[in-house]
Design an enzyme around this catalytic site. Structure first.
Site, mmCIF file in Angstrom:
data_model
loop_
_atom_site.group_PDB
_atom_site.id
_atom_site.type_symbol
_atom_site.label_atom_id
_atom_site.label_comp_id
_atom_site.label_asym_id
_atom_site.label_seq_id
_atom_site.Cartn_x
_atom_site.Cartn_y
_atom_site.Cartn_z
ATOM 1 N N GLU A 1 0.844 -1.196 0.000
ATOM 2 C CA GLU A 1 0.000 0.000 0.000
ATOM 3 C C GLU A 1 0.881 1.247 0.000
ATOM 4 O OE1 GLU A 1 -3.475 1.981 2.844
ATOM 5 O OE2 GLU A 1 -2.112 0.473 3.657
ATOM 6 N N HIS A 2 1.815 1.303 0.936
ATOM 7 C CA HIS A 2 2.762 2.417 1.034
ATOM 8 C C HIS A 2 4.177 1.870 0.863
ATOM 9 C CE1 HIS A 2 -0.602 3.435 3.874
ATOM 10 N NE2 HIS A 2 -0.612 4.529 3.125
#
Length: 434
Positions: free
Chosen positions: A328-329
Site C-alpha cells: 500500500e505504502h
C-alpha cells in the site's frame, strides 16, 4: 521484537503470509452475519438501522435524529482548537489542488471520412462516503473521500459515520465535512450504513458509489452490495514497506514502521535493507519507541505478528521483493531514491527520500491516501476523481465512413450469427447507394 530474516525463501514465505493475513475462516463466518444485516436493512430500512445502532453502538437512535442537525454542525467549529481547524483547511487546500489537476477531460477526434470518435466524462448523481469511528477520529478520511467527489462534480454527497454511546460525533469529522462542502451527514455506521447507502431508506438516500474505509464488517458489506452500487475498493489492514540503505536514519525508519503499526493489530510494517547493522538498529529503536507509546497494545501486537526486517544482498533484490508484495505504502529511504523508483512496478503510493515519511501522504501532500492493500496494488490504484466519474464513448459516422466499413461489419456479424446486426448496416448502405 522486530524479527530479522536473511534467507530469501523465508522472506518470500513471510511476505506471502503477511499479504494473506485477512484470509481466514473467521471471515466466512462474518460474511454470513453481514449478509443478514444487509438484508435486514434492505427489508426494514430505518427500523433496522435503529435496531443495529442500539445493538452495536449502544445508542438509542431515532429516525428523527439520524441526520446530524444544522445546530450540531455549527457547534462543531466551537469544539475544536483553531490549530486543528487551520490544519484541516491546509490539508483541504492541498488535496483539492492535487485532485483538480487529475480531472480527465472529454475529447473528440475526427477521422479521414468525417467520422467522430470520442469520450465524454460525467459524474455520478449521488455518492455515499463512509467515515469510520472506533479507535480514532479521522477528519483526514473525510477530506480524502469528499474532495475527489466534489471535484468530480457529484451533485449530492452524503456521509455516514458511527455515533458514540451518547450519539455524539467527533467535531473534527463534522468540521472537515463542512470544509469540503458536505452538510448531509448521518449518524450510523458499520455494515448497516453501507446497506442503507446501497438500497436507500426513508431517511438515507440510495447512492451510486460508496467510498471510504472501515473494519472487516464494512468491507464485507461493500463486497455484498457491489453491483447494486459502485465501490471504491475492498480495503484491508494498512501496510508499509520501507526499502532503506545505510544512509537511512534508524530512528526515523523505526518511527515510520510504528506509524503504520499503530493503526490496527493487523497492520503490517516491513523493512527491507541490504544492511544488517541498520536492520538491527531499527529493531532496537522500535523497542525503545514502543516503551512510552500511547497506543502500545495495538502497536506492539501488530509489530509482533506482522512486523519484519528482511536483509537482502542488494537494493535490486529489495525492489523485487517489494514488487511481489505490492505494498500500500512504499518508502524509499535510500541515498538515490529516483534511481530506484524506475524499478518499482507495484505500489499504492511511493514516498521518495528520508524527508518524506508516509504520514505526509496521510494528511497534507495532496495525493489520495485511500490506497490498494493486500497485494491489490498489482492491479489497482488510489481513490481519485475518476472513482466518481464514468465515461461514455462518442461515435458518429458519415455516409463516407459507413460505406468504408459496412462490408466488414456485415461479414463479422454474419460470422457471429447475428443477422439483424448485419441487416442494420445493409439497409443503410442500400439507401446510400440509391
Amino acid at each position: 521484537m522486530l524479527r530479522i530474516v536473511s534467507h530469501l525463501a523465508e522472506a518470500q514465505a513471510e511476505l506471502e503470509r503477511i499479504c494473506d493475513r485477512t484470509h481466514d475462516d473467521a471471515v466466512v463466518h462474518r460474511e454470513a452475519s453481514v449478509r443478514e444485516i444487509v438484508q435486514a436493512v434492505q427489508r426494514r430500512g430505518d427500523a433496522a438501522l435503529i435496531e443495529f445502532t442500539q445493538e452495536f453502538d449502544g445508542f438509542a437512535l431515532q429516525a428523527e435524529n439520524l441526520r446530524v442537525s444544522g445546530a450540531e454542525l455549527d457547534a462543531a467549529y466551537q469544539q475544536i482548537p483553531k490549530e486543528l481547524l487551520d490544519a484541516i483547511r491546509l490539508a483541504h487546500h492541498q488535496i483539492e489542488a492535487f485532485h483538480r489537476q487529475r480531472v480527465p477531460k472529454s475529447w473528440v477526434q475526427f477521422g479521414a471520412d468525417g467520422e467522430v470518435l470520442g469520450k465524454r466524462y460525467t459524474p455520478v448523481d449521488r455518492a455515499g462516503l463512509y467515515v469510520p469511528g472506533g479507535r480514532a477520529a479521522y477528519p483526514s478520511t473525510v477530506l480524502m473521500n469528499a474532495v475527489p467527489a466534489k471535484v468530480a462534480g457529484v451533485e449530492r454527497v452524503v456521509i455516514t459515520t458511527p455515533p458514540g454511546p451518547d450519539g455524539s460525533l467527533n467535531p473534527a469529522v463534522l468540521v472537515a465535512a463542512q470544509e469540503a462542502g458536505i452538510e448531509e451527514i448521518y449518524r450510523v455506521g458499520g455494515a448497516q450504513a453501507i446497506a442503507a447507502l446501497a438500497y436507500g431508506t426513508a431517511t438515507i438516500p440510495k447512492v451510486d458509489v460508496i467510498s471510504g474505509p472501515g473494519n472487516i464488517y464494512v468491507t464485507l458489506a461493500k463486497k455484498l452490495v457491489y453491483g447494486t452500487v459502485g465501490i471504491d475498493s475492498l480495503a484491508g489492514p494498512s501496510e508499509v514497506l520501507i526499502i532503506a540503505d545505510r544512509s537511512a536514519n534508524p530512528r526515523w525508519v523505526a518511527a515510520d514502521l510504528l506509524a503504520q503499526a499503530e493503526h490496527d493489530p493487523l497492520a503490517a510494517a516491513i523493512l527491507i535493507t541490504p544492511d544488517l547493522e541498520l536492520a538491527t538498529q531499527v529493531g532496537f529503536e522500535v523497542e525503545r519507541q514502543l516503551q512510552d507509546h500511547p497506543r502500545r497494545l495495538v502497536t506492539e501486537k501488530a509489530i509482533a505478528h506482522y512486523g519484519l526486517a528482511i536483509v537482502v544482498d542488494s537494493l535490486e533484490t529489495a525492489v523485487k521483493l517489494s514488487n511481489q508484495f505490492a505494498p500500500e505504502h512504499l518508502e524509499l529511504e535510500v541515498e538515490d531514491p529516483w534511481a530506484l523508483v524506475e524499478q518499482v512496478r507495484h505500489a499504492g503510493a511511493i514516498f521518495l527520500g528520508s524527508l518524506t515519511p508516509e504520514a505526509i501522504g496521510d494528511y497534507v501532500a495532496g495525493p489520495n491516501h485511500t490506497l490498494p492493500t493486500s497485494g491489490a496494488a498489482r492491479y489497482a490504484s488510489a481513490l481519485s476523481v475518476e472513482t466518481f466519474l464514468k465515461s461514455s464513448s462518442l461515435i458518429e459516422y458519415t455516409a463516407a465512413s459507413l460505406q468504408r466499413v459496412a462490408r466488414a461489419v456485415d461479414v463479422l456479424a454474419t460470422a457471429e450469427g447475428l443477422e439483424s446486426h448485419a441487416e442494420s448496416v445493409r439497409l443503410r448502405q442500400q439507401s446510400l447507394d440509391r
